[in-house]
Design a protein around this motif. Structure first.
Motif, PDB file in Angstrom:
ATOM      1  N   PHE A   1      -4.940   8.880 -13.229  1.00  0.00           N
ATOM      2  CA  PHE A   1      -5.409   8.322 -14.501  1.00  0.00           C
ATOM      3  C   PHE A   1      -4.971   6.862 -14.685  1.00  0.00           C
ATOM      4  O   PHE A   1      -5.687   6.072 -15.286  1.00  0.00           O
ATOM      5  CB  PHE A   1      -4.900   9.171 -15.669  1.00  0.00           C
ATOM      6  N   LYS A   2      -3.799   6.515 -14.172  1.00  0.00           N
ATOM      7  CA  LYS A   2      -3.310   5.144 -14.220  1.00  0.00           C
ATOM      8  C   LYS A   2      -3.174   4.633 -12.789  1.00  0.00           C
ATOM      9  O   LYS A   2      -2.259   5.029 -12.067  1.00  0.00           O
ATOM     10  CB  LYS A   2      -1.961   5.081 -14.945  1.00  0.00           C
ATOM     11  N   PRO A   3      -4.079   3.771 -12.372  1.00  0.00           N
ATOM     12  CA  PRO A   3      -4.063   3.336 -10.977  1.00  0.00           C
ATOM     13  C   PRO A   3      -2.844   2.480 -10.641  1.00  0.00           C
ATOM     14  O   PRO A   3      -2.428   1.631 -11.436  1.00  0.00           O
ATOM     15  CB  PRO A   3      -5.355   2.528 -10.847  1.00  0.00           C
ATOM     16  N   VAL A   4      -2.281   2.735  -9.481  1.00  0.00           N
ATOM     17  CA  VAL A   4      -1.163   1.947  -8.970  1.00  0.00           C
ATOM     18  C   VAL A   4      -1.559   1.438  -7.595  1.00  0.00           C
ATOM     19  O   VAL A   4      -1.824   2.223  -6.678  1.00  0.00           O
ATOM     20  CB  VAL A   4       0.122   2.789  -8.867  1.00  0.00           C
ATOM     21  N   ILE A   5      -1.640   0.132  -7.462  1.00  0.00           N
ATOM     22  CA  ILE A   5      -1.956  -0.485  -6.174  1.00  0.00           C
ATOM     23  C   ILE A   5      -0.667  -1.047  -5.595  1.00  0.00           C
ATOM     24  O   ILE A   5       0.034  -1.817  -6.266  1.00  0.00           O
ATOM     25  CB  ILE A   5      -3.005  -1.601  -6.323  1.00  0.00           C
ATOM     26  N   VAL A   6      -0.351  -0.644  -4.388  1.00  0.00           N
ATOM     27  CA  VAL A   6       0.865  -1.100  -3.732  1.00  0.00           C
ATOM     28  C   VAL A   6       0.469  -2.014  -2.572  1.00  0.00           C
ATOM     29  O   VAL A   6      -0.317  -1.625  -1.706  1.00  0.00           O
ATOM     30  CB  VAL A   6       1.712   0.081  -3.225  1.00  0.00           C
ATOM     31  N   LEU A   7       1.038  -3.211  -2.590  1.00  0.00           N
ATOM     32  CA  LEU A   7       0.742  -4.206  -1.560  1.00  0.00           C
ATOM     33  C   LEU A   7       1.957  -4.394  -0.658  1.00  0.00           C
ATOM     34  O   LEU A   7       3.109  -4.301  -1.128  1.00  0.00           O
ATOM     35  CB  LEU A   7       0.385  -5.550  -2.208  1.00  0.00           C
ATOM     36  N   PRO A   8       1.739  -4.648   0.611  1.00  0.00           N
ATOM     37  CA  PRO A   8       2.877  -4.956   1.488  1.00  0.00           C
ATOM     38  C   PRO A   8       3.454  -6.334   1.160  1.00  0.00           C
ATOM     39  O   PRO A   8       2.812  -7.144   0.478  1.00  0.00           O
ATOM     40  CB  PRO A   8       2.245  -4.926   2.888  1.00  0.00           C
ATOM     41  N   ASP A   9       4.643  -6.571   1.631  1.00  0.00           N
ATOM     42  CA  ASP A   9       5.318  -7.851   1.367  1.00  0.00           C
ATOM     43  C   ASP A   9       4.758  -8.923   2.297  1.00  0.00           C
ATOM     44  O   ASP A   9       5.420  -9.389   3.226  1.00  0.00           O
ATOM     45  CB  ASP A   9       6.825  -7.688   1.562  1.00  0.00           C
ATOM     46  N   ILE A  10       3.499  -9.274   2.034  1.00  0.00           N
ATOM     47  CA  ILE A  10       2.779 -10.250   2.843  1.00  0.00           C
ATOM     48  C   ILE A  10       2.160 -11.283   1.897  1.00  0.00           C
ATOM     49  O   ILE A  10       1.688 -10.936   0.813  1.00  0.00           O
ATOM     50  CB  ILE A  10       1.677  -9.582   3.680  1.00  0.00           C
TER      51      ILE A  10
END
Length: 394
Positions: A180-189
């Motif tokens: 319901f609450k989107p979480v986008i995780v990005l690499p440390d780039i």
């Protein structure tokens, strides 16, 4: 009655077998195999709407959960293949007090344990994963940068509310999670704005399509039918279709150069994430399989056929599933005790009305016994004679 009847024992094993036969032997099994190889052929995969292919997949999954017979269903009795299987299911393994443990009891127990174990493992992994996400710090500059890109790419009504952008040095490829609450995780780039635009557009589109719920459903189904290899083929195919559908949706108005840049972004992230393993309830930006990256590239530049082709395929899928309800395979067997005192009626059989008023059945001119009811259906094609061997007109 003189002729032995085919018997279909109605015990728990029979119903379990009927359910197994729906799941793994007839139509659904071949439906999944057909869909898998259909989607493996590029010219077919690219020719139809991915929504239509997902719709066909949903129809097949629905067929798995409807192992019932309808008034129009025709039963096909199999005497060679199914009776040994039903015999195996009904095999008595242990007598405990007044209860007999059969093979199907053990199989159901193993099935249930496997399902509970897989669901428990899925839940534990999800809890551990979400706890790890909550421990990640929020990168405010990155969050603001991503927010600007999202506002530029999506309208105020179209953009998901309260999206969370996190960053982790422990991953090498972006992914999205959350129902319901989107979480986008990005690499440390240090991604460029252009790369972030492609990544965020892709992941947000997954959320807009509610792909996390589809992945959850397919994971539950795969856990329920963990012993069935074709279900895992279907799971693999569904995951691929979700990626292709998103690629098509976000690139519909892109120029050729934008598509090339998007594929370059995919390739760059793939090179960094070749060893990354995803949790089940996560949708990654670039998958591990290099061949699938090439499939995604081909899909972007392949000209889709008209809507008419996709609708036709959907209708054919629906008709094919309905046809699968028209046939049900069941075991054909005759009890050995019954078989000893019965025989099949042949062309040499006839019935004679004796002078004592009794009907007698003869086979090869040998009297077999008294016929108590000569009007039964089994004797429709049998000739009747009187004691002077004159045929009786009936």
């Amino acid at each position: 009655r003189t002729m032995a009847e085919p018997t279909i024992p109605r015990c728990p094993a029979t119903y379990i077998f009927a359910f197994f036969s729906i799941i793994i032997l007839p139509a659904p099994f071949f439906n999944i195999i057909f869909l898998y190889f259909f989607c493996s052929r590029k010219k077919y995969l690219y020719s139809f709407s991915y929504n239509i292919l997902l719709f066909s997949t949903a129809l097949i999954l629905c067929r798995f959960f409807i192992p019932v017979e309808f008034p129009f269903t025709k039963t096909v009795l199999l005497a060679k293949l199914y009776p040994p299987i039903i015999w195996f299911f009904r095999l008595e393994l242990l007598n405990f007090a007044s209860y007999t443990i059969h093979t199907y009891d053990v199989l159901l127990l193993i099935w249930g344990i496997g399902f509970i174990y897989r669901i428990h493992r899925l839940w534990q992994q999800y809890k551990t994963f979400t706890a790890a996400l909550h421990s990640l710090p929020v990168n405010i500059p990155l969050l603001n940068r991503c927010k600007k890109i999202l506002c530029y790419e999506f309208s105020a009504d179209d953009s998901p509310k309260k999206i969370v952008i996190l960053q982790s040095c422990y991953i090498s490829s972006p992914f999205i999670t959350g129902f319901f609450k989107p979480v986008i995780v990005l690499p440390d780039i240090d991604f460029t704005d252009n790369e972030l635009r492609y990544i965020l557009s892709h992941e947000v589109q997954h959320f807009k399509f509610r792909d996390m719920f589809l992945k959850l459903n397919i994971e539950i189904i795969a856990s329920l039918f963990w012993w069935n290899p074709v279900i895992h083929l279907l799971k693999h195919q569904v995951n691929n279709l979700l990626e292709l559908r998103v690629d098509t949706a976000i690139s519909i108005n892109w120029s050729t150069q934008q598509k090339v840049d998007y594929l370059q972004c995919l390739a760059n992230i793939y090179e960094r994430s070749s060893n990354q393993k995803y949790q089940q309830l996560v949708i990654g930006f670039s998958k591990e399989n290099r061949d699938f990256i090439l499939v995604r590239a081909d899909s972007l530049f392949y000209k889709k056929k008209t809507l008419c082709h996709s609708v036709t395929f959907a209708m054919l899928s629906l008709v094919w599933v309905l046809i699968s309800f028209s046939l049900v395979f069941e075991p054909y067997s005759i009890s050995p005790d019954v078989e000893k005192n019965t025989f099949a009626l042949t062309d040499d059989c006839y019935i004679m009305l004796d002078s004592d008023g009794q009907y007698y059945l003869y086979m090869d001119d040998k009297r077999m016994g008294i016929v108590t009811d000569p009007d039964v259906e089994d004797f429709e094609n049998i000739k009747f004679y009187n004691d002077e061997m004159g045929e009786i007109r009936r």
